[in-house]
Design a protein around this motif. Structure first.
Motif, short mmCIF file in Angstrom:
data_model
loop_
_atom_site.label_atom_id
_atom_site.label_comp_id
_atom_site.label_asym_id
_atom_site.label_seq_id
_atom_site.Cartn_x
_atom_site.Cartn_y
_atom_site.Cartn_z
N ALA A 153 0.96 -28.29 5.46
CA ALA A 153 1.98 -27.82 6.39
C ALA A 153 1.82 -28.48 7.76
O ALA A 153 2.79 -28.91 8.38
N GLU A 154 0.58 -28.56 8.24
CA GLU A 154 0.32 -29.23 9.52
C GLU A 154 0.59 -30.72 9.41
O GLU A 154 1.12 -31.34 10.34
N ALA A 155 0.24 -31.31 8.27
CA ALA A 155 0.51 -32.74 8.06
C ALA A 155 2.01 -33.00 8.12
O ALA A 155 2.46 -33.99 8.70
N ALA A 156 2.79 -32.09 7.53
CA ALA A 156 4.24 -32.25 7.55
C ALA A 156 4.77 -32.29 8.97
O ALA A 156 5.68 -33.07 9.30
N LYS A 157 4.22 -31.46 9.85
CA LYS A 157 4.66 -31.44 11.25
C LYS A 157 4.45 -32.81 11.90
O LYS A 157 5.35 -33.35 12.55
N TRP A 158 3.28 -33.38 11.69
CA TRP A 158 2.97 -34.66 12.33
C TRP A 158 3.73 -35.82 11.66
O TRP A 158 4.17 -36.75 12.35
N TYR A 159 3.88 -35.76 10.35
CA TYR A 159 4.72 -36.78 9.69
C TYR A 159 6.15 -36.72 10.25
O TYR A 159 6.78 -37.75 10.48
N GLY A 160 6.65 -35.50 10.43
CA GLY A 160 8.01 -35.35 10.93
C GLY A 160 8.17 -35.93 12.32
O GLY A 160 9.17 -36.62 12.61
N LEU A 161 7.19 -35.70 13.20
CA LEU A 161 7.26 -36.23 14.56
C LEU A 161 7.21 -37.76 14.56
O LEU A 161 7.95 -38.42 15.29
N ALA A 162 6.33 -38.32 13.72
CA ALA A 162 6.24 -39.78 13.64
C ALA A 162 7.48 -40.38 12.99
O ALA A 162 7.93 -41.46 13.38
N ALA A 163 8.05 -39.67 12.01
CA ALA A 163 9.27 -40.16 11.36
C ALA A 163 10.41 -40.25 12.35
O ALA A 163 11.23 -41.18 12.30
N GLU A 164 10.49 -39.29 13.27
CA GLU A 164 11.53 -39.32 14.29
C GLU A 164 11.43 -40.57 15.16
O GLU A 164 12.44 -41.02 15.72
N GLN A 165 10.23 -41.12 15.26
CA GLN A 165 10.02 -42.31 16.08
C GLN A 165 10.04 -43.59 15.25
O GLN A 165 9.70 -44.66 15.76
N GLY A 166 10.42 -43.47 13.98
CA GLY A 166 10.69 -44.66 13.18
C GLY A 166 9.52 -45.31 12.49
O GLY A 166 9.60 -46.48 12.10
N VAL A 167 8.42 -44.58 12.28
CA VAL A 167 7.29 -45.15 11.53
C VAL A 167 7.61 -45.08 10.04
O VAL A 167 7.77 -43.98 9.49
N PRO A 168 7.73 -46.23 9.36
CA PRO A 168 8.15 -46.22 7.95
C PRO A 168 7.28 -45.37 7.04
O PRO A 168 7.80 -44.65 6.18
N GLU A 169 5.96 -45.43 7.20
CA GLU A 169 5.08 -44.63 6.34
C GLU A 169 5.34 -43.14 6.53
O GLU A 169 5.37 -42.37 5.58
N ALA A 170 5.54 -42.75 7.79
CA ALA A 170 5.82 -41.34 8.07
C ALA A 170 7.19 -40.95 7.53
O ALA A 170 7.37 -39.84 6.99
N GLN A 171 8.18 -41.82 7.67
CA GLN A 171 9.51 -41.55 7.12
C GLN A 171 9.43 -41.34 5.62
O GLN A 171 10.04 -40.42 5.08
N PHE A 172 8.66 -42.19 4.97
CA PHE A 172 8.52 -42.09 3.51
C PHE A 172 7.87 -40.77 3.10
O PHE A 172 8.38 -40.04 2.26
N GLN A 173 6.72 -40.46 3.71
CA GLN A 173 6.01 -39.25 3.34
C GLN A 173 6.80 -37.99 3.69
O GLN A 173 6.84 -37.03 2.92
N TYR A 174 7.45 -38.01 4.84
CA TYR A 174 8.22 -36.82 5.24
C TYR A 174 9.44 -36.66 4.34
O TYR A 174 9.83 -35.52 4.02
N ALA A 175 10.04 -37.76 3.92
CA ALA A 175 11.18 -37.69 2.99
C ALA A 175 10.77 -37.01 1.70
O ALA A 175 11.49 -36.15 1.16
N LEU A 176 9.59 -37.35 1.18
CA LEU A 176 9.11 -36.72 -0.04
C LEU A 176 8.86 -35.23 0.17
O LEU A 176 9.11 -34.40 -0.72
N MET A 177 8.36 -34.87 1.35
CA MET A 177 8.14 -33.45 1.65
C MET A 177 9.47 -32.70 1.76
O MET A 177 9.58 -31.55 1.33
N LEU A 178 10.47 -33.35 2.32
CA LEU A 178 11.79 -32.73 2.41
C LEU A 178 12.40 -32.52 1.02
O LEU A 178 13.10 -31.54 0.77
N LEU A 179 12.15 -33.44 0.12
CA LEU A 179 12.64 -33.28 -1.25
C LEU A 179 11.88 -32.18 -1.98
O LEU A 179 12.46 -31.45 -2.79
N ASP A 180 10.60 -32.06 -1.68
CA ASP A 180 9.75 -31.07 -2.35
C ASP A 180 10.06 -29.66 -1.85
O ASP A 180 10.16 -28.72 -2.65
N GLY A 181 10.20 -29.51 -0.54
CA GLY A 181 10.58 -28.22 0.02
C GLY A 181 9.50 -27.17 0.08
O GLY A 181 9.80 -26.00 0.33
N ARG A 182 8.24 -27.53 -0.13
CA ARG A 182 7.18 -26.52 -0.08
C ARG A 182 6.64 -26.29 1.33
O ARG A 182 6.29 -25.18 1.70
#
Length: 382
Positions: free
Chosen positions: A159-188
């Motif tokens: 859950a905490e990892a998701a928060k930080w991935y989300g913040l980095a994804a907002e700033q355009g880091v591809p790895e964070a975008q990828f991981q956060y996208a998978l979390m958004l699909l998973d929904g847990r």
């Protein structure tokens, strides 16, 4: 927990319908972090290299001769019989964390946090990166998320990892975008949002993240399982395959083998791609490559190499390959006939749940001594 693959079922189903073949549902494998390096060798022109395959990157060394190194262990395991034209992607054991390339996180020059991470000083890396992450540094935010999502030196906290991935994804880091996208699909650990996941996955794919390219292709086929969807997906599969990602190489092999997605049927190209994936311990590619070599599909017939690849897949735990290997031993195809080993490998496959009436009849035909020897050998096989 780390996410790296979406289910392969959509492409499997699409190609299965085109091939008019039955399909079996295969469970989704556990994901693995991607730490392999892009392929730099020239395109393959034949069968796989005889040297031990890399667990993450294609072999860029000597030319291929067709016979795999059967002494190297196959780390891929499938838990039930697989008979579909395009099963789930195989997975490999995760590498040690210090082999992770920090360039994935968007960092420019190396710094103390990444240096500590690479040396295995995860708690130190976390503490150093957290200071910068709180100040809005997207590379540090991604590193913090990575450490939390894998529980390296700190308690695992998705859950905490998701928060930080989300913040980095907002700033355009591809790895964070990828991981956060998978979390958004998973929904847990975050609210499920397929639309946002699609957008982030596409952004990461366009930025060159090869796992995002592969997974975005999966999303495209889920949206449109017809030939048009496969055609759109093939663009991204092809990009990921060009980097040496075994999952994408296998997907493209199946597209060429079936002449799908606007691609002409090209067995020679498909066989080259199967060989590349097989050398990375992708066991289903090993099984298919073995069958193609034995049949002479997409290239010269090579019974010895076909047998060696089938044995490699069987020893790695692929149940379908274990059954087929038993038949190769029974018929003396690519090897000397060996009824004991034929019986032993079928016993292994049958224990895993595969039932083959032909091999049942064969097993019943063995005498008591042969049956005893086959059972003894089966108990010692992988």
């Amino acid at each position: 927990m780390r996410w790296s693959r979406l289910p392969f079922a959509a492409l499997a189903a699409a190609l299965t319908v085109q091939a008019a073949a039955g399909a079996e549902t295969v469970p989704v494998p556990q994901p693995r972090p991607d730490t392999s390096t892009p392929q730099t060798s020239k395109p393959d022109t034949g069968a796989p290299n005889t040297s031990a395959p890399s667990a993450g990157a294609p072999n860029a060394g000597a030319p291929d001769t067709g016979v795999p190194d059967t002494s190297a262990p196959n780390t891929t395991h499938i838990g039930k019989p697989i008979e579909t034209p395009l099963p789930q992607p195989a997975t490999l054991q995760p590498p040690s964390a210090d082999s992770v390339n920090p360039d994935r996180f968007g960092a420019k020059p190396p710094d103390a946090a990444y240096g500590a991470f690479q040396r295995g000083l995860y708690k130190t890396a976390y503490n150093l990166a957290m200071v910068r992450a709180k100040n809005g540094d997207p590379a540090a935010q991604t590193l913090v998320a990575e450490i939390l999502s894998r529980g390296l030196g700190v308690p695992l906290n998705d859950a905490e990892a998701a928060k930080w991935y989300g913040l980095a994804a907002e700033q355009g880091v591809p790895e964070a975008q990828f991981q956060y996208a998978l979390m958004l699909l998973d929904g847990r650990y975050v609210k499920k949002d397929v639309k946002e996941a699609y957008a982030l996955m596409q952004a990461a794919a366009e930025a060159g993240n090869r796992l995002a390219q592969f997974n975005f292709a999966q999303l495209l086929i889920q949206q449109d399982p017809g030939d048009a969807g496969i055609a759109k997906a093939a663009v991204y599969y092809e990009r990921a395959a060009s980097t040496g990602l075994a999952d994408a190489e296998y997907a493209m092999a199946q597209i060429y083998a079936n002449g799908a997605g606007g691609k002409p049927r090209d067995d020679a190209k498909a066989r080259i791609l199967l060989a590349r994936a097989a050398r990375q311990n992708y066991d289903t590619a090993q099984l298919d490559l073995a069958a193609w070599m034995i049949q002479g599909r997409g290239g010269e017939r090579d019974l010895k190499s076909g047998f060696a690849w089938m044995k490699r897949a069987a020893e790695g735990g692929n149940v379908a390959a274990q059954n087929r290997l038993a038949k190769l031993y029974m018929g003396g195809i690519g090897t000397d006939p060996d009824l004991i080993l034929a019986g032993a490998w079928y016993i292994v496959a049958r224990r895993a749940g595969l039932i083959d009436p032909e091999m049942d009849d064969f097993l019943q035909g063995l005498d008591d001594d042969q049956t005893k020897q086959a059972l003894q050998k089966a108990n010692r096989l992988p």
